[in-house]
Design an enzyme around this catalytic site. Structure first.
Site, PDB file in Angstrom:
ATOM      1  CG  HIS A  60      -1.688   1.270   1.389  1.00  0.00           C
ATOM      2  ND1 HIS A  60      -2.767   1.555   0.593  1.00  0.00           N
ATOM      3  CD2 HIS A  60      -1.541   2.317   2.216  1.00  0.00           C
ATOM      4  CE1 HIS A  60      -3.254   2.723   0.942  1.00  0.00           C
ATOM      5  NE2 HIS A  60      -2.529   3.211   1.928  1.00  0.00           N
TER       6      HIS A  60
ATOM      7  CG  ASP B 207      -2.621   2.113  -3.122  1.00  0.00           C
ATOM      8  OD1 ASP B 207      -1.887   1.453  -3.880  1.00  0.00           O
ATOM      9  OD2 ASP B 207      -2.901   1.754  -1.967  1.00  0.00           O
TER      10      ASP B 207
END
Length: 82
Positions: free
Chosen positions: A64, A69
């Site tokens: 992440h 993202d």
């Protein structure tokens, strides 16, 4: 319980406040998770699952990361809204 969008907005606005920048009103936010769940009920709605659904390359996503993202999510969002 906060929605994912509300949680993200709280986090973003906290960081904007720390940087002494204008806050983003909640009304300006788009909850992409809610869109995915509405359009594809019962299907996985994770970013990885949506990338697979729409053929969006997420091979650079090893873990992440907010910037990567958000770039990938922008592509997924455009696919979801047609």
């Amino acid at each position: 319980m906060l929605s994912v969008c509300a949680f993200d907005m709280k986090f973003l606005n906290h960081e904007l406040e720390r940087a002494q920048l204008p806050l983003i009103p909640s009304a300006r936010a788009t909850d992409t998770l809610a869109i995915a769940r509405q359009k594809y009920p019962g299907s996985p709605a994770s970013l990885d699952a949506l990338c697979r659904r729409f053929g969006v390359d997420n091979s650079m996503r090893e873990k992440h990361g907010a910037l990567l993202d958000s770039e990938i999510l922008a592509e997924v969002y455009l696919e979801m809204i047609g």
